[in-house]
Design an enzyme around this catalytic site. Structure first.
Site, PDB file in Angstrom:
ATOM      1  CG  ASN A  50      -6.500  -1.136   2.080  1.00 35.79           C
ATOM      2  OD1 ASN A  50      -5.877  -0.701   1.204  1.00 35.79           O
ATOM      3  ND2 ASN A  50      -5.939  -1.655   3.165  1.00 35.79           N
TER       4      ASN A  50
ATOM      5  CB  CYS B 275      -0.968  -0.104   1.162  1.00 33.18           C
ATOM      6  SG  CYS B 275      -1.898  -1.361   1.241  1.00 33.18           S
TER       7      CYS B 275
ATOM      8  CG  HIS C 189      -2.709   3.016   2.952  1.00 27.55           C
ATOM      9  ND1 HIS C 189      -3.455   2.789   1.629  1.00 27.55           N
ATOM     10  CD2 HIS C 189      -2.871   1.855   3.523  1.00 27.55           C
ATOM     11  CE1 HIS C 189      -3.929   1.542   1.710  1.00 27.55           C
ATOM     12  NE2 HIS C 189      -3.398   1.045   2.788  1.00 27.55           N
TER      13      HIS C 189
END
Ligand code: UT7
Length: 325
Positions: A282, A113, A252
């Protein structure tokens, strides 16, 4: 000389799944998912769509906004945890062909990520070192393809998407990417990894398994809170800025609680963190460029704004970028 993010583009996967939709398939509830993560929905790509398709769509939009043709690019860097082909060829090469950027060097970055921040640093550094003009930096992931749909503790967290930025070197100081911090803690590699069955001996002939995401949620949660905290402290230490100088912090989008914990630690008001996890969940390497593209679309990013990107993820990796818009 500076390297700026000239334009942004997004690819939003078309199949929207609310928490209630997920609860029809898994033993979970909207209440649990919202209260533990801040997620309300996620978007999935339909059958047949590959990571490169979403990346190419986001890239075309960013190129159109920049008014730059694909052949004017000097570089394509693509961050992904879900490449079209595990190993090779690079998904960036497939995107290069799809957008008609013939001959342009293209490679992938594997940093989970944190991938978009790693890719942005790599592209900015290469443009500066080689006097290139324009690069395409992409984060694209199809987490629906590697999620374990029998594990409610991870499957509810992820979505699909892509975000792209045209990054350009300009002859003007003080704008664009001002500083980067990148780091990794390989000791946590197995806290978040893709389980598959690679051959670990020469003559082995075991049947391949479907690659499946495995995560120790608690360990990654602790790492994430620590990473954001340490990154913010290191930025304050390494630059002359205080947190009050920043117009936006774009984290993030892994779990709203992680961001709330960091905000509380530094006394930063929640409004300073840009969050869109409620709609997209996500999306791994796509999460930060998707947020940037959405902010750009809403005209929230003004010339002169000071922004901070902060990411963390598989590796375990972490990273930040300070950008003057
Ligand atoms: O992008 C990469 C970075 N990833 C992250 O940053 C993720 C970091 N980790 C997290 O965000 C959190 O650890 C999770 C959201 C994954 C889990 O939250 P948690 O508060 O740590 O929950 P838990 O795993 O401790 O589970 C608590 C309870 C358990 O039940 P019992 O044992 O207390 O009865 C779980 O079985 O919640 C249960 N549970 C669920 N219940 C309903 C776990 N998942 C679910 C679910 N729906 N989806």
């Amino acid at each position: 000389m500076s390297v700026i993010l000239r334009s942004l583009g997004a690819s939003i996967a078309p199949l929207r799944m609310s928490n209630e939709d997920i609860a029809e398939r898994l033993d979970t509830t909207d209440e649990w998912i919202r209260s533990h993560t801040g997620i309300g929905a996620r978007h999935f790509a339909p059958k047949g769509t590959m990571t490169s398709d979403m990346a190419a769509e986001a890239a075309r939009k960013a190129l159109t906004k920049a008014g730059i043709g694909p052949k004017e690019l000097d570089l394509i860097v693509l961050a992904t945890a879900t490449p079209d082909y595990f190993g090779f060829p690079a998904t960036a090469c497939i995107v290069q062909e799809k957008i008609g950027a013939y001959g342009v060097p293209a490679f992938d970055i594997t940093a989970g990520c944190t991938g978009f921040i790693y890719a942005l640093d790599a592209a900015a550094s290469m443009l500066e070192a080689r006097h290139g003009r324009h690069a395409l930096v992409i984060g694209s992931d199809l987490l629906s393809r590697i999620a374990d749909w029998s594990d409610r503790s991870t499957a509810v967290l992820f979505g699909d998407g892509a975000g792209a930025a045209v990054v350009s070197r300009i002859d003007e100081a003080g704008r664009g990417c001002l500083s980067f911090i990148l780091g990794a803690e390989g000791s946590g590699a197995k806290d978040l990894y893709l389980e598959q069955s690679p051959r670990d001996d020469i003559w082995e002939r075991s049947a391949p398994t479907v690659p499946t995401l495995r995560m120790d949620g608690k360990k990654v949660y602790e790492f994430a809170v620590k990473s954001i905290t340490v990154l913010i402290e290191r930025i304050m230490h390494a630059t002359a800025y205080s947190l009050g100088d920043f117009d936006w912090i774009i984290p993030h989008q892994a779990n709203a609680r992680i961001v709330q914990a960091a905000g509380k630690r530094f006394g930063v008001p929640a409004e300073k963190f840009y969050m869109n996890i409620e709609e997209y969940a996500n999306t791994s390497a796509a999460s930060i460029p998707l947020a940037l593209a959405e902010m750009d679309e809403k005209k929230l990013l003004k010339p002169g704004n000071l922004i901070m990107l902060v990411g963390f993820g598989a590796g375990l990796t972490y990273g930040s970028a300070v950008i003057r818009w």
